[in-house]
Motif scaffolding. Structure first.
Motif, PDB file in Angstrom:
ATOM      1  N   ASP A 139      55.822  51.513 -12.648  1.00  0.00           N
ATOM      2  CA  ASP A 139      56.986  51.094 -13.428  1.00  0.00           C
ATOM      3  C   ASP A 139      58.254  51.048 -12.589  1.00  0.00           C
ATOM      4  OD1 ASP A 139      55.669  51.046 -16.084  1.00  0.00           O
ATOM      5  OD2 ASP A 139      55.444  53.184 -15.711  1.00  0.00           O
ATOM      6  N   LEU A 140      58.306  51.857 -11.523  1.00  0.00           N
ATOM      7  CA  LEU A 140      59.491  51.942 -10.682  1.00  0.00           C
ATOM      8  C   LEU A 140      59.057  52.318  -9.273  1.00  0.00           C
ATOM      9  CD1 LEU A 140      62.631  52.190 -10.256  1.00  0.00           C
ATOM     10  CD2 LEU A 140      62.394  54.593 -10.946  1.00  0.00           C
ATOM     11  N   ILE A 141      59.691  51.679  -8.278  1.00  0.00           N
ATOM     12  CA  ILE A 141      59.422  51.991  -6.871  1.00  0.00           C
ATOM     13  C   ILE A 141      60.687  52.510  -6.221  1.00  0.00           C
ATOM     14  CG2 ILE A 141      58.609  51.113  -4.633  1.00  0.00           C
ATOM     15  CD1 ILE A 141      57.988  48.868  -7.508  1.00  0.00           C
ATOM     16  N   ILE A 142      60.567  53.601  -5.469  1.00  0.00           N
ATOM     17  CA  ILE A 142      61.651  54.074  -4.608  1.00  0.00           C
ATOM     18  C   ILE A 142      61.133  54.009  -3.185  1.00  0.00           C
ATOM     19  CG2 ILE A 142      63.206  55.969  -4.028  1.00  0.00           C
ATOM     20  CD1 ILE A 142      63.083  56.868  -6.905  1.00  0.00           C
ATOM     21  N   ASP A 143      61.728  53.124  -2.397  1.00  0.00           N
ATOM     22  CA  ASP A 143      61.241  52.819  -1.048  1.00  0.00           C
ATOM     23  C   ASP A 143      62.255  53.322  -0.028  1.00  0.00           C
ATOM     24  OD1 ASP A 143      59.557  51.701   0.886  1.00  0.00           O
ATOM     25  OD2 ASP A 143      60.667  49.795   0.884  1.00  0.00           O
ATOM     26  N   TYR A 144      61.796  54.191   0.895  1.00  0.00           N
ATOM     27  CA  TYR A 144      62.693  54.834   1.855  1.00  0.00           C
ATOM     28  C   TYR A 144      62.651  54.137   3.218  1.00  0.00           C
ATOM     29  CZ  TYR A 144      63.153  58.664  -1.480  1.00  0.00           C
ATOM     30  OH  TYR A 144      63.419  59.417  -2.601  1.00  0.00           O
ATOM     31  N   HIS A 145      63.850  53.814   3.723  1.00  0.00           N
ATOM     32  CA  HIS A 145      64.005  53.162   5.029  1.00  0.00           C
ATOM     33  C   HIS A 145      65.047  53.904   5.860  1.00  0.00           C
ATOM     34  CE1 HIS A 145      61.876  49.228   4.334  1.00  0.00           C
ATOM     35  NE2 HIS A 145      61.976  49.683   3.087  1.00  0.00           N
ATOM     36  N   THR A 146      65.128  53.529   7.152  1.00  0.00           N
ATOM     37  CA  THR A 146      66.197  54.022   8.031  1.00  0.00           C
ATOM     38  C   THR A 146      66.770  52.848   8.805  1.00  0.00           C
ATOM     39  OG1 THR A 146      64.894  54.410  10.037  1.00  0.00           O
ATOM     40  CG2 THR A 146      64.843  56.128   8.371  1.00  0.00           C
ATOM     41  N   GLY A 147      67.878  53.110   9.512  1.00  0.00           N
ATOM     42  CA  GLY A 147      68.441  52.097  10.391  1.00  0.00           C
ATOM     43  C   GLY A 147      67.516  51.863  11.584  1.00  0.00           C
ATOM     44  N   SER A 148      67.670  50.714  12.220  1.00  0.00           N
ATOM     45  CA  SER A 148      66.819  50.375  13.365  1.00  0.00           C
ATOM     46  C   SER A 148      67.654  50.249  14.627  1.00  0.00           C
ATOM     47  CB  SER A 148      66.076  49.065  13.105  1.00  0.00           C
ATOM     48  OG  SER A 148      66.992  47.998  12.936  1.00  0.00           O
ATOM     49  N   ALA A 149      66.990  50.245  15.758  1.00  0.00           N
ATOM     50  CA  ALA A 149      67.615  49.994  17.067  1.00  0.00           C
ATOM     51  C   ALA A 149      68.789  50.937  17.337  1.00  0.00           C
ATOM     52  CB  ALA A 149      68.069  48.539  17.157  1.00  0.00           C
ATOM     53  N   GLY A 150      68.637  52.207  17.001  1.00  0.00           N
ATOM     54  CA  GLY A 150      69.670  53.190  17.307  1.00  0.00           C
ATOM     55  C   GLY A 150      70.857  53.180  16.370  1.00  0.00           C
ATOM     56  N   ARG A 151      70.797  52.377  15.295  1.00  0.00           N
ATOM     57  CA  ARG A 151      71.914  52.315  14.352  1.00  0.00           C
ATOM     58  C   ARG A 151      71.670  53.297  13.201  1.00  0.00           C
ATOM     59  NH1 ARG A 151      71.517  46.723  15.827  1.00  0.00           N
ATOM     60  NH2 ARG A 151      70.217  46.253  14.018  1.00  0.00           N
ATOM     61  N   PHE A 152      72.621  54.181  12.979  1.00  0.00           N
ATOM     62  CA  PHE A 152      72.496  55.264  12.002  1.00  0.00           C
ATOM     63  C   PHE A 152      73.155  54.850  10.695  1.00  0.00           C
ATOM     64  CE2 PHE A 152      71.626  59.862  11.587  1.00  0.00           C
ATOM     65  CZ  PHE A 152      72.222  60.091  10.357  1.00  0.00           C
ATOM     66  N   ASN A 153      72.376  54.783   9.631  1.00  0.00           N
ATOM     67  CA  ASN A 153      72.881  54.412   8.306  1.00  0.00           C
ATOM     68  C   ASN A 153      73.335  55.636   7.527  1.00  0.00           C
ATOM     69  OD1 ASN A 153      72.802  51.566   7.826  1.00  0.00           O
ATOM     70  ND2 ASN A 153      70.563  51.653   7.808  1.00  0.00           N
TER      71      ASN A 153
END
Length: 324
Positions: A139-153
């Protein structure tokens, strides 16, 4: 609309009854050594009817902080619901995770091949299995990501602006920032949107790095969502966010004017004024020193932490227009 249900669940040929816990293997392919590669899927079900929520991470194999967030949800037992069903896939791109690479062995970005094809590339086949075997049940998705190429989000949620349901859920999640962004073609998020499956995409930290603050933000948000749906068991507590989320309508990248050694001087998440010094670019020989200055008032939502940059590289992601 997310509704309570408690039907028998059939995933990848496995039946999971209400009240059962099972670990299912998503058989992807074999290595060139003939060894099999499986993606573990952890399913926890309550006997009490409720929604089905999917937590995913590791679509990009180098984004380990997202993997750590889902790992902690499992290790601490947060994924054992008071009602409904919780499905966790800590590492979708197991190939990239094993090889410490963002992409699949075929060089493709998994997040650009959805909804996939049963006869396509390796990445495309994985996307197809995920879309057809897992997504129909949630019913709901929570998808976890991070920054790429040394970039900090900075910890943030991303979704399209006019989605009323996701706007309401973002208030529940309580991330420091919400960045309105379009659904990219052939992305996991866009495919789920087309299937009518709401997704909160969490961004935080950078590749090949685990940050405690980012991890805590992702876990607290997950707990608040579960509490919102009555799925969080009473032995877990979660505080309300100390500050309201900052909603960003528009943003821009501050890029390097010169190549050289780069050192940021501002912290992630702070508000800066126009002409504030954000960092410096120097040469290795002590002859050159360039101050990187903000072009506008805004919040710093991404910082490039690479020590060496080239002309045109993205250095800072800065908000330009906030939601009123």
């Amino acid at each position: 609309m997310i509704t309570a249900k408690n039907n028998t669940l059939h995933i990848l040929g496995v039946t999971i009854l209400p009240g059962e816990s099972k670990e299912i293997s998503l058989d992807l392919a074999k290595l060139h050594t003939t060894s099999t590669v499986d993606v573990p899927i952890i399913v926890e079900r309550s006997k009490i009817p409720g929604p089905t929520i999917l937590f995913t991470a590791g679509i990009h194999g180098d984004e380990v902080n997202g993997v750590e967030i889902v790992r902690q949800l499992i290790a601490s037992g947060i994924n054992k619901p008071k009602c409904g069903t919780i499905i966790c896939i800590p590492v979708i791109n197991i190939f990239g995770f094993i090889n410490l690479k963002r992409e699949f062995p075929d060089g493709r970005d998994l997040n650009r091949v959805f909804p996939g094809s049963v006869n396509g590339s390796l990445a495309s086949r994985v996307a197809h299995k995920l879309v057809h075997e897992i997504i129909p049940h949630v019913d709901l998705i929570i998808d976890y990501h991070t920054g790429s190429a040394g970039r900090f989000n900075a910890p943030q949620l991303r979704f399209v602006k006019d989605n009323k349901e996701l706007n309401e859920l973002s208030k529940v999640f309580g991330a420091p920032f919400v960045l309105y962004s379009k659904n990219l073609n052939k992305s996991f998020r866009n495919t789920c949107h087309k299937l009518g499956k709401p997704m909160l995409l969490f961004e935080g930290g950078k590749s090949f790095h685990i940050d405690e603050t980012i991890t805590a933000s992702g876990i607290k948000g997950a707990k608040r969502i579960l509490q919102h749906f009555g799925m969080l068991k009473s032995n877990f507590t979660v505080a309300k966010p100390t500050k309201e989320s900052i909603y960003i309508n528009e943003s821009t990248w501050k890029r390097a004017k010169y190549s050289g050694m780069f050192k940021p001087s501002v912290k992630i998440g702070i508000k800066v004024n126009k002409r504030d010094v954000l960092g410096t670019i120097t040469d290795p020989f002590g002859k050159f020193n360039h101050f990187v200055k903000a072009n506008n008032v805004g919040y710093i939502i991404n910082v490039n932490e690479a020590p060496i940059v080239y002309q045109g590289d993205a250095l800072f992601h800065i908000s330009t227009k906030l939601k009123r």
